[in-house]
Scaffold this active site. Structure first.
Site, PDB file in Angstrom:
ATOM      1  N   GLY A 153      42.540   4.112  16.242  1.00 53.16           N
ATOM      2  CA  GLY A 153      41.963   2.842  15.812  1.00 53.16           C
ATOM      3  C   GLY A 153      40.912   3.059  14.742  1.00 53.16           C
ATOM      4  O   GLY A 153      40.967   4.031  13.979  1.00 53.16           O
ATOM      5  N   ARG A 154      39.936   2.172  14.706  1.00 53.59           N
ATOM      6  CA  ARG A 154      38.946   2.193  13.625  1.00 53.59           C
ATOM      7  C   ARG A 154      38.120   3.473  13.597  1.00 53.59           C
ATOM      8  O   ARG A 154      37.968   4.110  12.559  1.00 53.59           O
ATOM      9  CB  ARG A 154      38.024   0.973  13.758  1.00 53.59           C
ATOM     10  CG  ARG A 154      38.732  -0.370  13.570  1.00 53.59           C
ATOM     11  CD  ARG A 154      37.869  -1.538  13.981  1.00 53.59           C
ATOM     12  NE  ARG A 154      37.558  -1.479  15.405  1.00 53.59           N
ATOM     13  CZ  ARG A 154      36.389  -1.093  15.897  1.00 53.59           C
ATOM     14  NH1 ARG A 154      35.412  -0.753  15.102  1.00 53.59           N
ATOM     15  NH2 ARG A 154      36.183  -1.066  17.199  1.00 53.59           N
ATOM     16  N   ILE A 155      37.579   3.865  14.741  1.00 54.09           N
ATOM     17  CA  ILE A 155      36.713   5.044  14.776  1.00 54.09           C
ATOM     18  C   ILE A 155      37.529   6.321  14.604  1.00 54.09           C
ATOM     19  O   ILE A 155      37.150   7.228  13.848  1.00 54.09           O
ATOM     20  CB  ILE A 155      35.915   5.084  16.092  1.00 54.09           C
ATOM     21  CG1 ILE A 155      34.930   3.906  16.147  1.00 54.09           C
ATOM     22  CG2 ILE A 155      35.160   6.402  16.225  1.00 54.09           C
ATOM     23  CD1 ILE A 155      34.195   3.772  17.458  1.00 54.09           C
ATOM     24  N   ARG A 175      49.666   4.789  21.498  1.00 56.55           N
ATOM     25  CA  ARG A 175      50.821   3.908  21.663  1.00 56.55           C
ATOM     26  C   ARG A 175      51.785   4.105  20.489  1.00 56.55           C
ATOM     27  O   ARG A 175      51.392   4.543  19.416  1.00 56.55           O
ATOM     28  CB  ARG A 175      50.380   2.452  21.740  1.00 56.55           C
ATOM     29  CG  ARG A 175      49.558   2.105  22.973  1.00 56.55           C
ATOM     30  CD  ARG A 175      49.057   0.675  22.916  1.00 56.55           C
ATOM     31  NE  ARG A 175      48.162   0.485  21.769  1.00 56.55           N
ATOM     32  CZ  ARG A 175      48.315  -0.469  20.861  1.00 56.55           C
ATOM     33  NH1 ARG A 175      49.307  -1.323  20.949  1.00 56.55           N
ATOM     34  NH2 ARG A 175      47.459  -0.585  19.862  1.00 56.55           N
ATOM     35  N   THR A 234      33.405  10.418  23.156  1.00 54.05           N
ATOM     36  CA  THR A 234      32.308   9.531  22.755  1.00 54.05           C
ATOM     37  C   THR A 234      32.689   8.072  22.991  1.00 54.05           C
ATOM     38  O   THR A 234      32.024   7.172  22.488  1.00 54.05           O
ATOM     39  CB  THR A 234      31.945   9.729  21.268  1.00 54.05           C
ATOM     40  OG1 THR A 234      33.111   9.502  20.461  1.00 54.05           O
ATOM     41  CG2 THR A 234      31.419  11.136  21.013  1.00 54.05           C
ATOM     42  N   ARG A 236      34.339   6.172  26.419  1.00 52.46           N
ATOM     43  CA  ARG A 236      33.865   5.728  27.723  1.00 52.46           C
ATOM     44  C   ARG A 236      34.269   6.761  28.768  1.00 52.46           C
ATOM     45  O   ARG A 236      35.397   7.276  28.746  1.00 52.46           O
ATOM     46  CB  ARG A 236      34.458   4.354  28.105  1.00 52.46           C
ATOM     47  CG  ARG A 236      34.024   3.192  27.248  1.00 52.46           C
ATOM     48  CD  ARG A 236      32.544   2.887  27.394  1.00 52.46           C
ATOM     49  NE  ARG A 236      32.125   1.723  26.619  1.00 52.46           N
ATOM     50  CZ  ARG A 236      31.743   1.751  25.347  1.00 52.46           C
ATOM     51  NH1 ARG A 236      31.754   2.892  24.690  1.00 52.46           N
ATOM     52  NH2 ARG A 236      31.360   0.648  24.734  1.00 52.46           N
ATOM     53  N   GLU A 265      25.356   5.389  34.007  1.00 55.38           N
ATOM     54  CA  GLU A 265      24.411   5.327  32.899  1.00 55.38           C
ATOM     55  C   GLU A 265      23.363   4.254  33.183  1.00 55.38           C
ATOM     56  O   GLU A 265      23.713   3.177  33.664  1.00 55.38           O
ATOM     57  CB  GLU A 265      25.138   5.007  31.594  1.00 55.38           C
ATOM     58  CG  GLU A 265      26.104   6.097  31.151  1.00 55.38           C
ATOM     59  CD  GLU A 265      26.731   5.827  29.783  1.00 55.38           C
ATOM     60  OE1 GLU A 265      26.343   4.829  29.124  1.00 55.38           O
ATOM     61  OE2 GLU A 265      27.596   6.605  29.371  1.00 55.38           O
ATOM     62  N   HIS A 285      24.626   8.975  25.485  1.00 55.55           N
ATOM     63  CA  HIS A 285      25.262   7.771  24.930  1.00 55.55           C
ATOM     64  C   HIS A 285      24.514   7.259  23.697  1.00 55.55           C
ATOM     65  O   HIS A 285      24.037   6.123  23.660  1.00 55.55           O
ATOM     66  CB  HIS A 285      25.362   6.665  25.980  1.00 55.55           C
ATOM     67  CG  HIS A 285      26.494   5.711  25.683  1.00 55.55           C
ATOM     68  ND1 HIS A 285      27.084   4.939  26.637  1.00 55.55           N
ATOM     69  CD2 HIS A 285      27.149   5.415  24.511  1.00 55.55           C
ATOM     70  CE1 HIS A 285      28.044   4.198  26.100  1.00 55.55           C
ATOM     71  NE2 HIS A 285      28.098   4.476  24.802  1.00 55.55           N
TER      72      HIS A 285
END
Length: 326
Positions: A153-155, A175, A234, A236, A265, A285
């Site tokens: 995805g974006r990151i 996917r 980085t 979850r 957390e 985090h």
């Protein structure tokens, strides 16, 4: 409006240019972390608008049922920490911008920082130097190695670009549609999940946590990794089956891990099983915790507050509440 902001650990928000968007409102900022419903109910009793910093505080029915004045929760990104059904039952609007247009460059940068830190033993070498020891081991070079990206995805696109610049082979598992996108953008896609875990020298995990992805990485997956490989997370902690990473690291497959996220957390227990492992480096985090990222995120969050005050809410998650608002 009476606005409360939770968990601003470093009292940062009032220093941001976008904070001026809230001028004229009655604002209370809490810098500590409290999760107990009784304490939160006391703090937020008169609150009309609640601003959250990501998923730092769980907002559940036990609390929401005791906040008679609350009309809006404004935040950014996903919301597994919020009981949306309880919000709707209590007539509380939830607004959350999913930032579909821009990646978190800060998180991508931290991901790469952790990869470099693990490869070159940066934290361990620094501790050794400060204790009077000159060099404690030999690191590894990233060039020529395989960077496995789980989720596309974006990151992860940004991380893939970093890998390419560093001369790494980039291999994607995701996917089918995402694997196809990766191919179209010039990267390789693994033929199977097993091949992905067996082949990669570094695996970095990038996907949203939801029911379909919770526990998607198992101890069996991690056991396929090379003893020389590094696992990075980085995103979850819940994406990994609970306890699987500690088990895998103790078994030596993968040989190292670098993480920014935890099941609990904020984590304040130095005796946590993960933190006790010598082959793990970790940060608390901080992937999105930069001045620039905060400005981007809270501009959106405060815009949601302003839109609500003007009677035209945006980025609404539970529109049935908005439909009932006069």
């Amino acid at each position: 409006m009476k606005i409360s902001i939770l968990d601003d650990y470093h009292d940062t928000l009032k220093t941001l240019p976008c904070f001026a968007k809230l001028n004229g409102h009655d604002i209370t900022i809490w810098n500590d972390h409290v999760q107990e419903a009784d304490a939160l109910a006391d703090r937020l009793h008169d609150t009309e608008v609640l601003v959250l910093i990501r998923e730092r505080t769980q907002i559940r029915a036990e609390l929401l049922d005791r906040l008679p004045n609350l009309k809006l929760i404004s935040q950014r990104s996903v919301y597994p920490h919020i009981d949306v059904e309880a919000c709707t039952k209590n007539g509380i609007l939830l607004c959350s911008d999913q930032h579909a247009g821009t990646p978190s460059y800060a998180t991508a940068e931290l991901t790469w920082g952790l990869i470099l830190a693990a490869a070159r033993q940066i934290p361990q070498q620094m501790i050794a130097l400060k204790s009077g020891t000159w060099q404690i081991g030999v690191g590894t070079t990233l060039r020529g190695k395989t960077l496995g990206i789980y989720g596309y995805g974006r990151i992860s696109r940004e991380v893939a670009r970093y890998g390419k610049v560093f001369g790494m082979r980039v291999l994607v598992w995701a996917r089918e549609a995402s694997r196809q996108s990766a191919k179209e953008e010039g990267y390789e896609a693994a033929e199977s999940k097993e091949e992905f875990f067996e082949t990669s020298d570094v695996i970095t995990l990038h996907m949203r946590l939801k029911d379909a992805t919770r526990g998607i990485v198992t101890v069996d997956d991690l056991a396929l990794m090379k003893p020389s490989a590094t696992f990075v997370n980085t995103s979850r902690a819940g994406l990994i089956k609970k306890g699987a990473l500690a088990t895998a690291l103790k078994a030596g497959r993968p040989g190292k891990a670098a993480i920014d996220v935890f099941d609990e957390e904020p984590l304040r227990n130095p005796d946590d099983p993960l933190l006790s492992l010598d082959n793990l480096i970790a940060t608390p985090h901080i992937g999105y915790v930069t001045e620039e990222e905060y400005e981007v995120q809270f501009s959106d969050i405060f815009d949601q507050v302003i839109a609500f005050a003007a009677g035209s809410p945006i980025n609404v998650i539970n529109p049935e509440v908005a439909d009932k608002t006069p």
